[in-house]
Design a protein around this motif. Structure first.
Motif, PDB file in Angstrom:
ATOM      1  N   SER A   1      75.972  19.818  48.207  1.00  0.00           N
ATOM      2  CA  SER A   1      74.654  20.374  49.118  1.00  0.00           C
ATOM      3  C   SER A   1      74.489  19.314  49.803  1.00  0.00           C
ATOM      4  CB  SER A   1      73.371  20.993  48.465  1.00  0.00           C
ATOM      5  OG  SER A   1      72.690  19.792  47.155  1.00  0.00           O
ATOM      6  N   GLY A   2      73.618  19.617  50.603  1.00  0.00           N
ATOM      7  CA  GLY A   2      73.428  18.358  51.849  1.00  0.00           C
ATOM      8  C   GLY A   2      72.262  19.263  52.543  1.00  0.00           C
ATOM      9  N   PRO A   3      71.840  18.342  53.534  1.00  0.00           N
ATOM     10  CA  PRO A   3      71.256  18.927  54.824  1.00  0.00           C
ATOM     11  C   PRO A   3      71.746  19.511  55.681  1.00  0.00           C
ATOM     12  CG  PRO A   3      72.122  16.293  56.127  1.00  0.00           C
ATOM     13  CD  PRO A   3      72.088  16.824  53.957  1.00  0.00           C
ATOM     14  N   ILE A   4      70.823  20.273  56.120  1.00  0.00           N
ATOM     15  CA  ILE A   4      71.338  22.233  57.214  1.00  0.00           C
ATOM     16  C   ILE A   4      72.482  21.642  57.971  1.00  0.00           C
ATOM     17  CG2 ILE A   4      70.671  23.477  58.500  1.00  0.00           C
ATOM     18  CD1 ILE A   4      68.709  24.423  56.867  1.00  0.00           C
ATOM     19  N   GLY A   5      73.591  22.014  58.736  1.00  0.00           N
ATOM     20  CA  GLY A   5      74.267  21.134  59.319  1.00  0.00           C
ATOM     21  C   GLY A   5      75.342  19.856  58.729  1.00  0.00           C
TER      22      GLY A   5
ATOM     23  N   ALA B   1      88.552  16.262  53.199  1.00  0.00           N
ATOM     24  CA  ALA B   1      87.625  15.811  52.138  1.00  0.00           C
ATOM     25  C   ALA B   1      86.812  16.631  51.949  1.00  0.00           C
ATOM     26  CB  ALA B   1      87.284  14.836  51.493  1.00  0.00           C
ATOM     27  N   PHE B   2      86.044  16.980  53.873  1.00  0.00           N
ATOM     28  CA  PHE B   2      85.299  18.248  54.012  1.00  0.00           C
ATOM     29  C   PHE B   2      86.080  19.066  55.038  1.00  0.00           C
ATOM     30  CE2 PHE B   2      83.130  13.590  52.633  1.00  0.00           C
ATOM     31  CZ  PHE B   2      81.542  14.855  52.347  1.00  0.00           C
ATOM     32  N   TYR B   3      87.093  19.077  55.519  1.00  0.00           N
ATOM     33  CA  TYR B   3      87.600  19.664  56.331  1.00  0.00           C
ATOM     34  C   TYR B   3      88.471  20.580  55.986  1.00  0.00           C
ATOM     35  CZ  TYR B   3      83.951  17.344  59.395  1.00  0.00           C
ATOM     36  OH  TYR B   3      82.607  17.167  60.157  1.00  0.00           O
ATOM     37  N   ASN B   4      89.312  19.914  54.738  1.00  0.00           N
ATOM     38  CA  ASN B   4      90.800  20.518  54.759  1.00  0.00           C
ATOM     39  C   ASN B   4      91.838  20.026  55.536  1.00  0.00           C
ATOM     40  OD1 ASN B   4      89.604  21.566  51.668  1.00  0.00           O
ATOM     41  ND2 ASN B   4      88.797  23.272  53.442  1.00  0.00           N
ATOM     42  N   THR B   5      92.301  18.646  56.007  1.00  0.00           N
ATOM     43  CA  THR B   5      92.298  18.763  57.182  1.00  0.00           C
ATOM     44  C   THR B   5      91.761  16.749  57.469  1.00  0.00           C
ATOM     45  OG1 THR B   5      93.514  18.983  59.237  1.00  0.00           O
ATOM     46  CG2 THR B   5      91.361  20.042  59.067  1.00  0.00           C
ATOM     47  N   PRO B   6      93.785  16.731  58.161  1.00  0.00           N
ATOM     48  CA  PRO B   6      92.790  14.766  58.677  1.00  0.00           C
ATOM     49  C   PRO B   6      92.505  14.816  59.941  1.00  0.00           C
ATOM     50  CG  PRO B   6      95.107  15.163  58.380  1.00  0.00           C
ATOM     51  CD  PRO B   6      94.025  16.566  57.770  1.00  0.00           C
TER      52      PRO B   6
ATOM     53  N   ARG C   1      85.767  13.614  64.857  1.00  0.00           N
ATOM     54  CA  ARG C   1      83.826  14.576  64.908  1.00  0.00           C
ATOM     55  C   ARG C   1      83.164  13.650  63.886  1.00  0.00           C
ATOM     56  NH1 ARG C   1      82.957  19.786  65.131  1.00  0.00           N
ATOM     57  NH2 ARG C   1      80.661  20.153  64.067  1.00  0.00           N
ATOM     58  N   ILE C   2      83.653  12.988  62.794  1.00  0.00           N
ATOM     59  CA  ILE C   2      83.044  12.385  61.903  1.00  0.00           C
ATOM     60  C   ILE C   2      82.701  10.541  62.723  1.00  0.00           C
ATOM     61  CG2 ILE C   2      82.942  10.731  59.798  1.00  0.00           C
ATOM     62  CD1 ILE C   2      84.871  12.602  58.440  1.00  0.00           C
ATOM     63  N   LEU C   3      83.680  10.010  63.314  1.00  0.00           N
ATOM     64  CA  LEU C   3      83.821   8.961  64.533  1.00  0.00           C
ATOM     65  C   LEU C   3      81.886   9.504  65.081  1.00  0.00           C
ATOM     66  CD1 LEU C   3      84.014   6.012  65.251  1.00  0.00           C
ATOM     67  CD2 LEU C   3      85.733   7.327  66.479  1.00  0.00           C
ATOM     68  N   ASP C   4      82.347  11.084  65.884  1.00  0.00           N
ATOM     69  CA  ASP C   4      81.140  10.767  67.064  1.00  0.00           C
ATOM     70  C   ASP C   4      80.129  11.254  66.303  1.00  0.00           C
ATOM     71  OD1 ASP C   4      83.077  10.857  69.382  1.00  0.00           O
ATOM     72  OD2 ASP C   4      83.165  13.043  68.925  1.00  0.00           O
TER      73      ASP C   4
ATOM     74  N   VAL D   1      75.986   4.562  54.991  1.00  0.00           N
ATOM     75  CA  VAL D   1      75.894   6.267  54.871  1.00  0.00           C
ATOM     76  C   VAL D   1      75.800   6.447  56.520  1.00  0.00           C
ATOM     77  CG1 VAL D   1      74.067   7.867  54.148  1.00  0.00           C
ATOM     78  CG2 VAL D   1      74.155   5.811  52.140  1.00  0.00           C
ATOM     79  N   ILE D   2      76.302   7.506  55.959  1.00  0.00           N
ATOM     80  CA  ILE D   2      77.151   8.070  56.994  1.00  0.00           C
ATOM     81  C   ILE D   2      76.916   9.773  57.036  1.00  0.00           C
ATOM     82  CG2 ILE D   2      78.323   6.922  57.705  1.00  0.00           C
ATOM     83  CD1 ILE D   2      80.996   8.851  57.107  1.00  0.00           C
ATOM     84  N   SER D   3      76.741  10.272  58.563  1.00  0.00           N
ATOM     85  CA  SER D   3      76.761  11.630  58.660  1.00  0.00           C
ATOM     86  C   SER D   3      77.456  12.630  58.859  1.00  0.00           C
ATOM     87  CB  SER D   3      75.712  12.434  60.142  1.00  0.00           C
ATOM     88  OG  SER D   3      74.041  11.141  59.954  1.00  0.00           O
ATOM     89  N   ILE D   4      78.265  13.399  58.152  1.00  0.00           N
ATOM     90  CA  ILE D   4      79.063  14.379  58.051  1.00  0.00           C
ATOM     91  C   ILE D   4      78.585  15.638  58.568  1.00  0.00           C
ATOM     92  CG2 ILE D   4      81.235  15.321  56.822  1.00  0.00           C
ATOM     93  CD1 ILE D   4      81.390  12.023  56.456  1.00  0.00           C
ATOM     94  N   PRO D   5      78.703  15.943  59.493  1.00  0.00           N
ATOM     95  CA  PRO D   5      78.783  17.097  60.784  1.00  0.00           C
ATOM     96  C   PRO D   5      79.057  18.148  59.882  1.00  0.00           C
ATOM     97  CG  PRO D   5      80.336  15.924  62.016  1.00  0.00           C
ATOM     98  CD  PRO D   5      79.755  15.186  61.025  1.00  0.00           C
ATOM     99  N   SER D   6      78.946  19.592  60.310  1.00  0.00           N
ATOM    100  CA  SER D   6      79.238  20.581  59.921  1.00  0.00           C
ATOM    101  C   SER D   6      80.437  21.337  60.029  1.00  0.00           C
ATOM    102  CB  SER D   6      78.231  22.125  60.140  1.00  0.00           C
ATOM    103  OG  SER D   6      77.773  21.908  61.378  1.00  0.00           O
ATOM    104  N   PRO D   7      81.527  21.647  59.931  1.00  0.00           N
ATOM    105  CA  PRO D   7      83.009  21.935  59.706  1.00  0.00           C
ATOM    106  C   PRO D   7      82.820  22.489  61.080  1.00  0.00           C
ATOM    107  CG  PRO D   7      82.549  22.773  57.488  1.00  0.00           C
ATOM    108  CD  PRO D   7      81.471  21.900  58.474  1.00  0.00           C
TER     109      PRO D   7
END
Length: 68
Positions: free
Chosen positions: A11-15, A33-38, A43-46, A61-67
């Motif tokens: 679970s994580g924050p919305i979005g 790991a998060f999107y099932n594709t490298p 998207r993570i960098l941005d 600690v970084i943000s991983i945006p929603s898929p």
């Protein structure tokens, strides 16, 4: 030495999620790991201004945006 796969939180924050960088992580591994594709590493960098793809800092600690 092969890096251990990152642990995807259930679970994580919305979005998206928050993720603590571990030794051996790369943006391609995190994208897989998060999107099932490298392919979505940029998207993570941005989503993390100031993050450098070639210099991930263990413990940061970084943000991983929603898929996409």
């Amino acid at each position: 030495e092969q890096a251990e796969s990152p642990t995807v939180p259930t679970s994580g924050p919305i979005g998206g999620w928050r993720y603590t960088i571990k030794k051996g992580d790369t943006l391609a591994l995190l994208s897989t790991a998060f999107y099932n594709t490298p392919e979505h590493w940029r998207r993570i960098l941005d989503a993390n201004p100031g993050l450098q793809a070639d210099r991930l800092v263990e413990g940061a600690v970084i943000s991983i945006p929603s898929p996409p």
